[in-house]
Design an enzyme around this catalytic site. Structure first.
Site, PDB file in Angstrom:
ATOM      1  N   HIS A  77       0.826  -1.217   0.000  1.00 43.20           N
ATOM      2  CA  HIS A  77       0.000   0.000   0.000  1.00 43.20           C
ATOM      3  C   HIS A  77       0.856   1.260   0.000  1.00 43.20           C
ATOM      4  O   HIS A  77       0.393   2.311   0.447  1.00 43.20           O
ATOM      5  CB  HIS A  77      -0.930   0.009   1.221  1.00 43.20           C
ATOM      6  CG  HIS A  77      -1.925  -1.117   1.213  1.00 43.20           C
ATOM      7  ND1 HIS A  77      -1.774  -2.257   1.956  1.00 43.20           N
ATOM      8  CD2 HIS A  77      -3.063  -1.282   0.507  1.00 43.20           C
ATOM      9  CE1 HIS A  77      -2.798  -3.076   1.732  1.00 43.20           C
ATOM     10  NE2 HIS A  77      -3.586  -2.516   0.855  1.00 43.20           N
ATOM     11  N   HIS A  78       2.077   1.160  -0.510  1.00 37.73           N
ATOM     12  CA  HIS A  78       2.909   2.383  -0.523  1.00 37.73           C
ATOM     13  C   HIS A  78       2.285   3.440  -1.420  1.00 37.73           C
ATOM     14  O   HIS A  78       2.550   4.619  -1.288  1.00 37.73           O
ATOM     15  CB  HIS A  78       4.330   2.066  -0.988  1.00 37.73           C
ATOM     16  CG  HIS A  78       4.421   1.633  -2.417  1.00 37.73           C
ATOM     17  ND1 HIS A  78       3.958   0.415  -2.850  1.00 37.73           N
ATOM     18  CD2 HIS A  78       4.879   2.270  -3.513  1.00 37.73           C
ATOM     19  CE1 HIS A  78       4.144   0.328  -4.158  1.00 37.73           C
ATOM     20  NE2 HIS A  78       4.705   1.436  -4.590  1.00 37.73           N
ATOM     21  N   ARG A  79       1.485   2.982  -2.366  1.00 38.17           N
ATOM     22  CA  ARG A  79       0.683   3.865  -3.211  1.00 38.17           C
ATOM     23  C   ARG A  79      -0.722   3.277  -3.236  1.00 38.17           C
ATOM     24  O   ARG A  79      -0.874   2.049  -3.262  1.00 38.17           O
ATOM     25  CB  ARG A  79       1.197   3.868  -4.655  1.00 38.17           C
ATOM     26  CG  ARG A  79       2.540   4.523  -4.849  1.00 38.17           C
ATOM     27  CD  ARG A  79       2.348   6.024  -5.033  1.00 38.17           C
ATOM     28  NE  ARG A  79       3.611   6.737  -5.018  1.00 38.17           N
ATOM     29  CZ  ARG A  79       4.335   6.990  -6.095  1.00 38.17           C
ATOM     30  NH1 ARG A  79       3.944   6.554  -7.264  1.00 38.17           N
ATOM     31  NH2 ARG A  79       5.449   7.673  -6.013  1.00 38.17           N
ATOM     32  N   LYS A  83      -3.473  -2.380  -7.398  1.00 41.96           N
ATOM     33  CA  LYS A  83      -3.916  -2.668  -8.766  1.00 41.96           C
ATOM     34  C   LYS A  83      -3.471  -4.057  -9.174  1.00 41.96           C
ATOM     35  O   LYS A  83      -2.354  -4.478  -8.867  1.00 41.96           O
ATOM     36  CB  LYS A  83      -3.251  -1.618  -9.687  1.00 41.96           C
ATOM     37  CG  LYS A  83      -3.738  -1.627 -11.100  1.00 41.96           C
ATOM     38  CD  LYS A  83      -4.953  -0.747 -11.296  1.00 41.96           C
ATOM     39  CE  LYS A  83      -5.609  -0.971 -12.641  1.00 41.96           C
ATOM     40  NZ  LYS A  83      -6.378  -2.224 -12.728  1.00 41.96           N
ATOM     41  N   LYS A 107       5.960  -4.446 -10.861  1.00 47.03           N
ATOM     42  CA  LYS A 107       5.606  -4.068 -12.231  1.00 47.03           C
ATOM     43  C   LYS A 107       5.174  -2.597 -12.273  1.00 47.03           C
ATOM     44  O   LYS A 107       5.628  -1.818 -13.107  1.00 47.03           O
ATOM     45  CB  LYS A 107       4.425  -4.961 -12.655  1.00 47.03           C
ATOM     46  CG  LYS A 107       4.269  -5.160 -14.114  1.00 47.03           C
ATOM     47  CD  LYS A 107       3.024  -5.992 -14.404  1.00 47.03           C
ATOM     48  CE  LYS A 107       3.172  -7.461 -14.068  1.00 47.03           C
ATOM     49  NZ  LYS A 107       2.032  -8.264 -14.590  1.00 47.03           N
ATOM     50  N   ASP A 112       6.364   3.103 -13.576  1.00 44.42           N
ATOM     51  CA  ASP A 112       5.960   4.388 -12.985  1.00 44.42           C
ATOM     52  C   ASP A 112       4.466   4.636 -13.061  1.00 44.42           C
ATOM     53  O   ASP A 112       4.030   5.705 -13.527  1.00 44.42           O
ATOM     54  CB  ASP A 112       6.697   5.551 -13.683  1.00 44.42           C
ATOM     55  CG  ASP A 112       8.080   5.752 -13.107  1.00 44.42           C
ATOM     56  OD1 ASP A 112       8.242   5.461 -11.910  1.00 44.42           O
ATOM     57  OD2 ASP A 112       8.980   6.162 -13.856  1.00 44.42           O
ATOM     58  N   LYS A 119      -3.643  -8.711  -6.527  1.00 43.06           N
ATOM     59  CA  LYS A 119      -4.098  -9.705  -7.504  1.00 43.06           C
ATOM     60  C   LYS A 119      -5.285 -10.442  -6.924  1.00 43.06           C
ATOM     61  O   LYS A 119      -5.408 -10.596  -5.710  1.00 43.06           O
ATOM     62  CB  LYS A 119      -2.970 -10.704  -7.788  1.00 43.06           C
ATOM     63  CG  LYS A 119      -3.151 -11.450  -9.080  1.00 43.06           C
ATOM     64  CD  LYS A 119      -2.745 -10.569 -10.226  1.00 43.06           C
ATOM     65  CE  LYS A 119      -2.625 -11.285 -11.527  1.00 43.06           C
ATOM     66  NZ  LYS A 119      -1.814 -10.498 -12.473  1.00 43.06           N
ATOM     67  N   SER A 375      -4.028   0.303 -18.279  1.00 41.51           N
ATOM     68  CA  SER A 375      -5.056   0.372 -17.220  1.00 41.51           C
ATOM     69  C   SER A 375      -4.964   1.709 -16.489  1.00 41.51           C
ATOM     70  O   SER A 375      -5.979   2.309 -16.118  1.00 41.51           O
ATOM     71  CB  SER A 375      -4.850  -0.754 -16.197  1.00 41.51           C
ATOM     72  OG  SER A 375      -5.466  -1.930 -16.624  1.00 41.51           O
TER      73      SER A 375
HETATM   74  N1  GLU Z   1      -3.535  -8.729 -15.240  1.00 42.91           N
HETATM   75  C1  GLU Z   1      -2.632  -7.819 -15.850  1.00 42.91           C
HETATM   76  C2  GLU Z   1      -1.247  -7.996 -15.283  1.00 42.91           C
HETATM   77  O1  GLU Z   1      -0.898  -9.037 -14.786  1.00 42.91           O
HETATM   78  C3  GLU Z   1      -3.123  -6.396 -15.819  1.00 42.91           C
HETATM   79  C4  GLU Z   1      -3.310  -5.794 -14.486  1.00 42.91           C
HETATM   80  C5  GLU Z   1      -4.006  -4.442 -14.507  1.00 42.91           C
HETATM   81  O2  GLU Z   1      -4.248  -3.909 -15.570  1.00 42.91           O
HETATM   82  O3  GLU Z   1      -4.298  -3.943 -13.410  1.00 42.91           O
HETATM   83  O4  GLU Z   1      -0.400  -7.157 -15.383  1.00 42.91           O
END
Ligand code: GLU
Length: 484
Positions: A77-79, A83, A107, A112, A119, A375
């Site tokens: 949760h640093h940001r 996602k 990732k 950035d 996940k 995204s």
């Molecule tokens: N599932 C994709 C990934 O592994 C996309 C994740 C996303 O767009 O939040 O990078």
């Protein structure tokens, strides 16, 4: 005639050598040797912050109750928001979701985008479920996330992953919006939505396109190509791809259009080969019609789903699942560059074998980050409530037209019709997304490559990528004022 062999691409998942999350921890431990951060800060980054394992009942098509197991893991949760995608697979398990959540943190840092990593996973086989059942599962899963505050535009923003797509995201957004009907930003609670439901042009192909931009840029370094005995650029490079799903197909298409040759492809039903090149669009049409790729005209079958990994090629792109190149087959891999379009397709043991052979291994946490990058653009679009390009497209087109007129007037010569068409337009949403993604992938590769070049002891791109990512996450924790 459509194939009836009852195998799914999930057959690609064999038993792992060990824990996937354990592999990620190994990469982490190796990379932090090259960093100088407080050990307690590194411990905070290393493990998953929140692991939500849920079970919920859903009525199946026969009216019977089935209990579904599912997960959402927020790694860092640093940001915020956090996602990451939601995987629909019968093989989903906690260790895997934790590993994938951690990879998302790194990732996002590498490209950035201002998110922590997360996940999700739903233990279900989407191919064996009716659409109605999938919808009921997805809506109930979303409800479970809402109940525990694991979803929201500023909290945690899911996206598609293996086994899910735009349709599932539309169901999730709709379910979320029923709980928060007055939230103006509700649609930003997930990305990867259909264009008609707040999605963005270019998201579907984003991961494959990012793989293309990243590899193309890697192939532009003469000294690296010289070392591999390859020419600079993609022209004529021989490519093998595992998986013709969304990522594999789009990567194949961009490489093919960019002048490379797709010589081998694998899917659930086997691997095919054609030295003269396979056209990805024809192959996709064949796959859709025949429920498999074996028998594609002009190609020969060379073995099961793993065989394409072992052909002699310049660039190998595993674009299916984790654990595909492992200690069983690493010795037989004959590529010069390996781009991890899937998450975790190469085990740490196999990686050592490949590095010893001199393979340039481009790691997942960089090369498949195109999906989350776009995204991010979608999330921004949703929060700003305006399509990219809407304000300036016409203005730019008019300006370009005026500039051309002025140049033609001053020089007395006419610009060709072809150049005119290229210049005489403003950028639309897709142009801007592609351009933003290209810039993102090029910058990120250079950062990783520079870190490898400038850090004594780092000799591979994965370690460099992990070091780069962990450093950025650590700095953002420090900026929060928690650590000195
Ligand atoms: N599932 C994709 C990934 O592994 C996309 C994740 C996303 O767009 O939040 O990078």
């Amino acid at each position: 005639m459509a194939k009836t062999r009852k195998r799914t691409v999930e057959n690609l998942t064999e038993k792992r050598e060990h824990s996937f999350f354990g592999d990620v921890l190994k990469y982490f431990d190796h990379a932090v040797q090259f960093l100088d951060h407080d050990p307690s800060l590194l411990e905070q980054i290393k493990y998953c912050n929140s692991v939500y394992r849920m079970r919920f009942p859903v009525k199946n098509d026969e009216g019977k109750i089935e209990v579904i197991e599912a997960y959402r893991v927020e790694h860092s949760h640093h940001r915020q928001p956090t996602k990451g995608g939601i995987r629909y697979s019968i093989h989903v398990e906690q260790d895997e979701v934790m590993a994938l959540a951690a990879l998302m943190t790194y990732k996002c840092a590498i490209v950035d985008v201002p998110f922590g990593g997360a996940k999700g996973g739903i233990k279900v086989s989407p191919r064996l479920c009716s659409v109605g059942m999938l919808e009921r599962i997805t809506r109930r899963y979303t409800t479970e996330l809402v109940k525990k505050n694991f979803i929201g535009p500023g909290i945690d923003v899911p996206a598609p992953d293996y086994g899910s797509g735009a349709r599932e995201m539309a169901w999730m957004a709709d379910t979320y919006a029923t709980f928060y009907p007055t939230d103006l930003n509700a649609i930003a609670c997930v990305t990867g939505k259909p264009i008609t439901h707040g999605g963005i042009q270019g998201r579907t192909e984003a991961t494959g396109l990012g793989v293309y931009y990243g590899v193309r840029h890697a192939c532009s370094y003469k000294e690296d190509m010289d070392r591999l005995g390859l020419e600079v650029g993609l022209e004529g490079k021989r490519i093998a791809i595992q998986g013709m799903g969304n990522v594999g197909y789009w990567a194949a298409k961009f490489f093919h259009d960019g002048g490379a040759k797709i010589i081998a492809v694998s899917e659930w039903d086997g691997s095919i080969y054609n030295e003269n090149g396979i056209n990805p669009d024809d192959l996709l049409a064949y796959k859709n019609e025949n429920n498999g790729i074996v028998g594609f005209p002009g190609s020969k079958e060379i073995g099961g789903p793993g065989a394409a990994l072992e052909v002699e090629c310049d660039i190998l792109i595993p674009a299916a699942l984790e654990n595909q190149v492992n200690s069983d087959n690493a010795d037989r891999i004959k590529c010069k560059i390996l781009a991890e379009a899937a998450n975790g397709p190469v085990t740490p043991e196999a990686e050592q074998t490949l590095l010893k052979k001199g393979v340039i291994l481009i790691p997942d946490i960089f090369i498949n980050a195109g999906g989350v990058s776009v995204s991010y653009f979608e999330w921004l679009k949703n929060l700003s409530h305006v399509r990219f390009g809407r304000m300036e497209k016409r203005y730019r087109a008019t300006m370009n037209h005026n500039i051309l007129d002025a140049i033609e007037g001053a020089s007395g010569s006419k610009v060709s019709e072809e150049s005119m068409n290229l210049i005489n337009r403003g950028a639309d949403e897709r142009d801007l997304v592609y351009s933003g993604l290209e810039e993102t992938m090029i910058n990120a590769y250079d950062n990783i490559r520079n870190r490898m070049r400038d850090t004594e002891g780092i000799n591979d791109l994965r370690t460099a990528a992990f070091a780069e990512a962990i450093d950025k996450v650590a700095i953002s924790y420090q900026n929060l004022g928690i650590w000195p």
